[in-house]
Design a protein around this motif. Structure first.
Motif, PDB file in Angstrom:
ATOM      1  N   VAL A  46      60.730  45.415  44.806  1.00 48.89           N
ATOM      2  CA  VAL A  46      62.030  44.859  45.197  1.00 48.89           C
ATOM      3  C   VAL A  46      63.055  45.991  45.247  1.00 48.89           C
ATOM      4  O   VAL A  46      63.145  46.801  44.323  1.00 48.89           O
ATOM      5  CB  VAL A  46      62.475  43.762  44.218  1.00 48.89           C
ATOM      6  N   GLY A  47      63.788  46.056  46.341  1.00 46.72           N
ATOM      7  CA  GLY A  47      64.778  47.120  46.533  1.00 46.72           C
ATOM      8  C   GLY A  47      64.293  48.239  47.430  1.00 46.72           C
ATOM      9  O   GLY A  47      65.097  49.009  47.959  1.00 46.72           O
ATOM     10  N   ASP A  48      62.968  48.325  47.614  1.00 46.43           N
ATOM     11  CA  ASP A  48      62.406  49.350  48.504  1.00 46.43           C
ATOM     12  C   ASP A  48      62.641  48.987  49.961  1.00 46.43           C
ATOM     13  O   ASP A  48      62.708  47.813  50.318  1.00 46.43           O
ATOM     14  CB  ASP A  48      60.899  49.506  48.280  1.00 46.43           C
ATOM     15  N   GLU A  49      62.742  50.002  50.802  1.00 49.62           N
ATOM     16  CA  GLU A  49      62.812  49.783  52.240  1.00 49.62           C
ATOM     17  C   GLU A  49      61.417  49.924  52.845  1.00 49.62           C
ATOM     18  O   GLU A  49      60.614  50.743  52.394  1.00 49.62           O
ATOM     19  CB  GLU A  49      63.766  50.793  52.902  1.00 49.62           C
ATOM     20  N   ILE A  50      61.145  49.120  53.867  1.00 47.18           N
ATOM     21  CA  ILE A  50      59.849  49.170  54.531  1.00 47.18           C
ATOM     22  C   ILE A  50      60.048  48.955  56.026  1.00 47.18           C
ATOM     23  O   ILE A  50      60.912  48.174  56.437  1.00 47.18           O
ATOM     24  CB  ILE A  50      58.875  48.115  53.950  1.00 47.18           C
ATOM     25  N   GLU A  51      59.282  49.686  56.834  1.00 45.92           N
ATOM     26  CA  GLU A  51      59.352  49.511  58.285  1.00 45.92           C
ATOM     27  C   GLU A  51      58.368  48.426  58.701  1.00 45.92           C
ATOM     28  O   GLU A  51      57.181  48.510  58.384  1.00 45.92           O
ATOM     29  CB  GLU A  51      59.029  50.821  59.010  1.00 45.92           C
ATOM     30  N   VAL A  52      58.882  47.418  59.397  1.00 47.09           N
ATOM     31  CA  VAL A  52      58.056  46.281  59.816  1.00 47.09           C
ATOM     32  C   VAL A  52      58.352  45.950  61.274  1.00 47.09           C
ATOM     33  O   VAL A  52      59.406  46.285  61.809  1.00 47.09           O
ATOM     34  CB  VAL A  52      58.320  45.035  58.944  1.00 47.09           C
ATOM     35  N   PHE A  53      57.404  45.267  61.902  1.00 43.77           N
ATOM     36  CA  PHE A  53      57.583  44.743  63.250  1.00 43.77           C
ATOM     37  C   PHE A  53      57.970  43.283  63.136  1.00 43.77           C
ATOM     38  O   PHE A  53      57.342  42.527  62.392  1.00 43.77           O
ATOM     39  CB  PHE A  53      56.294  44.893  64.047  1.00 43.77           C
ATOM     40  N   LEU A  54      59.003  42.860  63.860  1.00 42.23           N
ATOM     41  CA  LEU A  54      59.498  41.488  63.787  1.00 42.23           C
ATOM     42  C   LEU A  54      59.132  40.697  65.034  1.00 42.23           C
ATOM     43  O   LEU A  54      59.351  41.153  66.157  1.00 42.23           O
ATOM     44  CB  LEU A  54      61.026  41.476  63.621  1.00 42.23           C
ATOM     45  N   TYR A  55      58.566  39.523  64.824  1.00 42.62           N
ATOM     46  CA  TYR A  55      58.265  38.615  65.928  1.00 42.62           C
ATOM     47  C   TYR A  55      58.363  37.182  65.433  1.00 42.62           C
ATOM     48  O   TYR A  55      58.723  36.945  64.267  1.00 42.62           O
ATOM     49  CB  TYR A  55      56.889  38.921  66.528  1.00 42.62           C
ATOM     50  N   LEU A  56      58.089  36.211  66.301  1.00 41.44           N
ATOM     51  CA  LEU A  56      58.186  34.804  65.922  1.00 41.44           C
ATOM     52  C   LEU A  56      56.791  34.241  65.697  1.00 41.44           C
ATOM     53  O   LEU A  56      55.876  34.474  66.494  1.00 41.44           O
ATOM     54  CB  LEU A  56      58.890  34.003  67.024  1.00 41.44           C
ATOM     55  N   ASP A  57      56.626  33.465  64.605  1.00 40.63           N
ATOM     56  CA  ASP A  57      55.318  32.876  64.331  1.00 40.63           C
ATOM     57  C   ASP A  57      55.124  31.606  65.178  1.00 40.63           C
ATOM     58  O   ASP A  57      55.933  31.289  66.053  1.00 40.63           O
ATOM     59  CB  ASP A  57      55.138  32.595  62.830  1.00 40.63           C
ATOM     60  N   ASN A  58      54.057  30.864  64.915  1.00 41.26           N
ATOM     61  CA  ASN A  58      53.737  29.685  65.723  1.00 41.26           C
ATOM     62  C   ASN A  58      54.783  28.580  65.614  1.00 41.26           C
ATOM     63  O   ASN A  58      54.828  27.679  66.462  1.00 41.26           O
ATOM     64  CB  ASN A  58      52.369  29.128  65.321  1.00 41.26           C
ATOM     65  N   GLU A  59      55.616  28.636  64.574  1.00 45.40           N
ATOM     66  CA  GLU A  59      56.676  27.650  64.407  1.00 45.40           C
ATOM     67  C   GLU A  59      58.039  28.222  64.772  1.00 45.40           C
ATOM     68  O   GLU A  59      59.070  27.687  64.373  1.00 45.40           O
ATOM     69  CB  GLU A  59      56.666  27.131  62.965  1.00 45.40           C
ATOM     70  N   GLU A  60      58.013  29.341  65.523  1.00 44.88           N
ATOM     71  CA  GLU A  60      59.236  29.999  66.008  1.00 44.88           C
ATOM     72  C   GLU A  60      60.112  30.524  64.872  1.00 44.88           C
ATOM     73  O   GLU A  60      61.343  30.616  65.014  1.00 44.88           O
ATOM     74  CB  GLU A  60      60.046  29.059  66.927  1.00 44.88           C
TER      75      GLU A  60
END
Length: 279
Positions: A46-60
């Motif tokens: 908790v508090g760490d930064e992380i690089e992630v890819f953002l998209y929408l799941d099957n429920e938007e």
């Protein structure tokens, strides 16, 4: 925090841990963004930064992943159709949820198991990440800062009577002429190239090799290495066909002869009736 970029990579801060993953700070977005347990690195706190890819799941719902997508919003890519239903095709782009390409964005009906060049974008009406095979409408004019001779990255787009259409630096249309291609090419190949001509009408011609003295010197060094590893001999000479030279080295006969002349002037080879030999 910067505004979230859907369909792209974002650096987000871990907010709190739950049994099924880690919630990430969403900035101005309503609520937090879930990074499912399967993608949470063991050392993420908790508090760490992380690089992630953002998209929408099957429920938007907005969801994060550490998986590397095959394409992001704004990209042109060569993707395979995973399945098709009555609404369109679903492309494998490396994530749990496949990328949707509706029938209206297809030039011809896509077939399962086949691959196509598409553009990834956000649909203005639904705000969903979507693919389109009508890539022409997403290509832009080549900016003025590009110059002839400049090195670029090319995505091979489609075969034409003249050669191959290519996409330059993920955004601009170009053409490779058959007469300038000395290697096997296929749709979807990503290769290094060079701008050879920017026409008054804005169309752009590309080549795969540098022109001029630098290109000759590069191939001279390569030909010398070939001789050193092949017993000091090469059977190709003045009487050899352009096709033989292209098949062996992937260069034009002119380039080959220029390199032979360069090595001869430097007294590194002799020219014989059977080709060339290393001195």
């Amino acid at each position: 925090m910067e505004r979230l970029k859907l369909g792209q990579k974002n650096k987000l801060k871990a907010a709190w841990k739950v049994d099924f993953g880690m919630y990430l700070e969403g900035g101005g977005y309503e609520g937090k963004i879930l990074l499912p347990e399967r993608y949470v690195p063991e050392d993420l706190e908790v508090g760490d930064e992380i690089e992630v890819f953002l998209y929408l799941d099957n429920e938007e719902r907005l969801v994060a992943t550490t998986l590397e997508p095959k394409a992001m919003v704004g990209d042109f890519a060569y993707l395979e159709v995973a399945w098709v239903n009555e609404y369109g095709a679903f492309l494998d782009w490396g994530l749990m949820k496949d990328l949707f390409c509706p029938f209206r964005e297809q030039k011809r009906r896509m077939q399962q198991g086949q691959s196509y060049i598409v553009h990834v974008h956000i649909d203005e009406e639904s705000y969903r990440i979507m693919a389109s095979a009508k890539v022409e409408k997403f290509l832009k004019p080549l900016p003025q800062e590009y110059n002839e001779g400049q090195e670029v990255q090319l995505l091979v787009w489609q075969k034409t009577d003249l050669g191959f259409k290519v996409i330059i630096d993920n955004g601009y249309a170009g053409l490779l002429y058959d007469t300038q291609i000395f290697r096997s090419l296929h749709t979807g190949d990503r290769i290094k190239g060079y701008i050879s001509n920017i026409r008054p009408d804005g169309k752009v011609d590309c080549i795969l090799q540098k022109t001029g003295r630098e290109h000759t010197e590069n191939f001279s060094a390569r030909l010398l290495r070939y001789l050193e590893t092949q017993g000091g001999r090469c059977r190709l000479g003045d009487k050899s066909s352009a096709e033989e030279i292209k098949e062996q080295f992937g260069v034009s006969k002119r380039t080959y002869k220029q390199a032979v002349g360069d090595l001869y002037k430097r007294r590194l080879i002799r020219i014989t009736d059977n080709g060339i030999e290393l001195l």
